[in-house]
Design an enzyme around this catalytic site. Structure first.
Site, mmCIF file in Angstrom:
data_model
loop_
_atom_site.group_PDB
_atom_site.id
_atom_site.type_symbol
_atom_site.label_atom_id
_atom_site.label_comp_id
_atom_site.label_asym_id
_atom_site.label_seq_id
_atom_site.Cartn_x
_atom_site.Cartn_y
_atom_site.Cartn_z
ATOM 1 N N GLY A 11 0.303 63.418 60.388
ATOM 2 C CA GLY A 11 1.721 63.744 60.187
ATOM 3 C C GLY A 11 2.476 63.921 61.484
ATOM 4 O O GLY A 11 3.321 64.798 61.615
ATOM 5 N N VAL A 40 -4.742 70.704 63.486
ATOM 6 C CA VAL A 40 -4.676 69.817 64.658
ATOM 7 C C VAL A 40 -3.202 69.547 64.969
ATOM 8 O O VAL A 40 -2.486 68.980 64.142
ATOM 9 C CB VAL A 40 -5.382 68.463 64.378
ATOM 10 C CG1 VAL A 40 -5.353 67.575 65.610
ATOM 11 C CG2 VAL A 40 -6.806 68.688 63.890
ATOM 12 N N ILE A 43 0.986 65.398 69.070
ATOM 13 C CA ILE A 43 0.949 65.325 70.539
ATOM 14 C C ILE A 43 2.155 66.018 71.179
ATOM 15 O O ILE A 43 2.078 66.538 72.294
ATOM 16 C CB ILE A 43 0.807 63.864 71.023
ATOM 17 C CG1 ILE A 43 0.495 63.816 72.524
ATOM 18 C CG2 ILE A 43 2.061 63.055 70.742
ATOM 19 C CD1 ILE A 43 -0.485 62.793 72.925
ATOM 20 N N VAL A 45 4.933 65.029 72.442
ATOM 21 C CA VAL A 45 5.799 64.323 73.394
ATOM 22 C C VAL A 45 6.216 63.007 72.732
ATOM 23 O O VAL A 45 5.727 62.679 71.662
ATOM 24 C CB VAL A 45 5.096 64.030 74.744
ATOM 25 C CG1 VAL A 45 5.136 65.219 75.656
ATOM 26 C CG2 VAL A 45 3.675 63.553 74.529
ATOM 27 N N LYS A 76 20.865 57.579 74.385
ATOM 28 C CA LYS A 76 20.198 57.003 75.562
ATOM 29 C C LYS A 76 20.619 55.547 75.751
ATOM 30 O O LYS A 76 20.546 54.764 74.813
ATOM 31 C CB LYS A 76 18.674 57.087 75.362
ATOM 32 C CG LYS A 76 17.873 56.225 76.323
ATOM 33 C CD LYS A 76 16.370 56.329 76.142
ATOM 34 C CE LYS A 76 15.676 55.349 77.082
ATOM 35 N NZ LYS A 76 14.232 55.380 77.007
#
Ligand SMILES: Cc1cc2nc3c(=O)[nH]c(=O)nc-3n(C[C@H](O)[C@H](O)[C@H](O)COP(=O)(O)OP(=O)(O)OC[C@H]3O[C@@H](n4cnc5c(N)ncnc54)[C@H](O)[C@@H]3O)c2cc1C
Length: 510
Positions: A11, A40, A43, A45, A76
């Site tokens: 997920g 868990v 990440i 980032v 961006k």
């Protein structure tokens, strides 16, 4: 038997984006279930997207306002590279998202190498470089969602983005969500995955399994043993040390492009969100220690913020092995996201690869078992070609550098590291500029325009481009003058008329 039960394990951004696209695109007969571990972490980032994310969000029914409001997002317009050529104070160029003017039929890069007028290529051929470096937004107040004056993607908070996708999937798109740990994977006699065993809930059977378990690659790697090809010998960065820097004041400017600043043993990304910046030093852990990397990161940050803020920052280390799986689809299992591979965040291509994978899956959805093998072959071929093009494009940034200050840069510049195809291109570009024939596939990740921006951005600064007549003599001087004049006019107009990134975001999130 029809493919009706899709089981997604994981997920993070990959898992939720896959769930959303599949649930939005496929018929009601297909049930999408996502299981994610409560223990868990993701990440955490992955803050820079490409413009393709606008179409992805539209296709799953999320409004731009929601993304801006819930994900700390900003707009961006490309990446500003600093210090990549020689590390001197004026060493910078931009890789903007907008194509050079009249790109489809006019190779302005070829003109530029023959008649340099003193401007950087990126400033001569699109208004975007000037607009973005002035921290202006790519759109006007009142423009509809996803519409633009200049092409753009997003900077966003990765954790908040996954949360938004999760709510949308479960509340609007009918995705079934299970929070549990997958402890085992069970295959049938033919090798197809039959079910995953969970810690606290009954096991979950499926027809198609999507491995979004991140670097662990629980299904595709640990269970199916699809090989992982490391790229460490050509692109050695394998570590990032990251931090989040709050703005000194709520009115501080928000950068409209990612800042990528070369350092002695890698480079630092600097991404402006609404209330903070995300900053990280990507480096080769064989070259410097964690303490040295942290010191470099904090020195970088200290230049643009107060000593009080710098001393309050916490840092986190992220490990990764650069590389990918040439066979991300095996049997009835497809890996999407970090489980399929990751090279390094330069040019922020990972979320774009996730989008590519999901789109290929949706467009070629294997409606029955017989279609699994042909779709897998198509998918693997396509994704492997994309990994090769990412590898080439990232290597270009290092190969064109003239930095000599450390062994990191002397090795990074080595032409021996380059695949033959890229070596050939560099030779060809001594007599002509990059153009369509250098990126001929319709679904190319990096168009030749991207090569033009980086190649001329880096070589142009050193005047290393071989000057001479335009390779293509049919480029009419009159047309070129008119096009460049239009770019100058538009640059003036847009830099005056567009609001700042901060002003637009304030208006859109109120
Ligand atoms: C330093 C760095 C910088 C990056 N910057 C960018 C960027 O600017 N732009 C960009 O596009 N990408 C970037 N990326 C890549 C980006 O972060 C990832 O591609 C993206 O976040 C997708 O991650 P993921 O969902 O595949 O994995 P993860 O976020 O790691 O999610 C894995 C999921 O699997 C679950 N899981 C694991 N094991 C089990 C189990 N046994 N049972 C159940 N669930 C399990 C976890 O709970 C988690 O939900 C960057 C990556 C790194 C390393």
């Amino acid at each position: 038997m029809n493919t009706q039960r899709i089981v997604i394990v994981g997920g993070g951004t990959a898992g939720w984006l896959a769930a959303a696209r599949l649930a939005a695109a496929l018929t009601d007969n297909v049930v999408v279930t996502l299981v994610e571990s409560p223990t868990v972490p993701t990440i955490g980032v992955g803050e820079g997207t490409w413009p393709s994310m606008r179409a992805t969000l539209q296709s799953i029914g999320i409004t731009e306002r929601e993304v801006l409001k819930h994900c700390e997002a900003s707009l961006k317009q490309g990446t500003l590279f600093k210090g990549w050529v020689n590390g001197q104070a004026d060493d910078e160029y931009m890789h903007p998202f907008s194509l050079p003017a009249d790109y489809a039929s006019l190779n302005l890069a070829d003109w530029w190498r023959s008649r340099d007028d003193g401007h950087l290529f990126c400033h001569a051929v699109t208004p975007q470089a000037a607009v973005a470096t002035a921290n202006k937004a790519p759109k006007q107040f009142g423009m509809p969602d996803y519409a633009f004056a200049l092409n753009y993607g997003y900077h966003l908070d990765a954790g908040k983005f996954a949360e938004l996708l999760k709510h949308h999937c479960t509340e609007q798109l009918g995705v079934i969500h299970i929070r549990d740990d997958v402890l085992g994977v069970v295959s049938d006699a033919m090798g197809a995955i039959e079910r995953v065993e969970l810690a606290n809930t009954p096991s979950l059977s499926g027809d198609l399994f999507i491995d979004c378990t991140g670097q662990r690659a629980l299904l595709i790697g640990e269970h199916l043993h699809s090989p992982f090809e490391s790229l460490r010998d050509t692109l050695p960065n394998n570590r990032a040390i990251v931090t989040q820097v709050p703005y000194g004041s709520p009115d501080d400017e928000i950068a409209s492009c990612t800042l990528s600043t070369a350092q002695a043993h890698g480079w630092i990304w600097d991404i402006g969100l609404q209330s903070r910046r995300g900053v990280g030093y990507v480096h080769d852990a064989d070259k410097i220690s964690e303490d040295e990397a942290r010191a470099t990161l904090l020195t970088y940050v200290s230049v643009s913020t107060t000593a009080e803020i710098t001393s309050s920052l916490t840092t986190r280390v992220v490990h990764f092995e650069p590389g990918y799986r040439p066979e991300p689809w095996r049997g009835n299992c497809v890996a999407i996201g970090l489980s399929a591979g990751f090279i390094e965040p330069l040019e922020a291509s990972a979320l774009a690869m996730i989008e590519q994978g999901i789109t290929t899956l949706v467009e070629n959805f294997p409606a029955n078992k017989e279609l699994l093998a042909p779709v897998a072959r198509l998918y693997n071929k396509k994704m492997t070609a994309h990994w090769a093009s990412i590898q080439d494009f990232l290597l270009l940034h290092y190969a064109l550098s003239q930095r000599e200050d450390t062994s990191y840069w002397r090795e990074a510049r080595s032409l021996e590291r380059l695949p033959q195809g890229l070596k050939d291109k560099l030779l060809l570009w001594q007599v002509r500029a990059p153009y369509h024939s250098d990126a001929p596939r319709l679904d190319e990740l990096f168009p030749a325009a991207s090569y033009q921006y980086v190649w001329l951005g880096m070589n142009g600064q050193l005047d290393r481009v071989l000057r001479g007549d335009c390779h293509d003599r049919s480029l009419g001087a009159e047309r070129i003058d008119r096009v460049l004049h239009d770019v100058r006019e538009k640059t003036l107009q847009l830099t005056q008329a567009l609001p700042t990134n901060r002003a637009l975001l304030n208006a859109l999130t109120q």
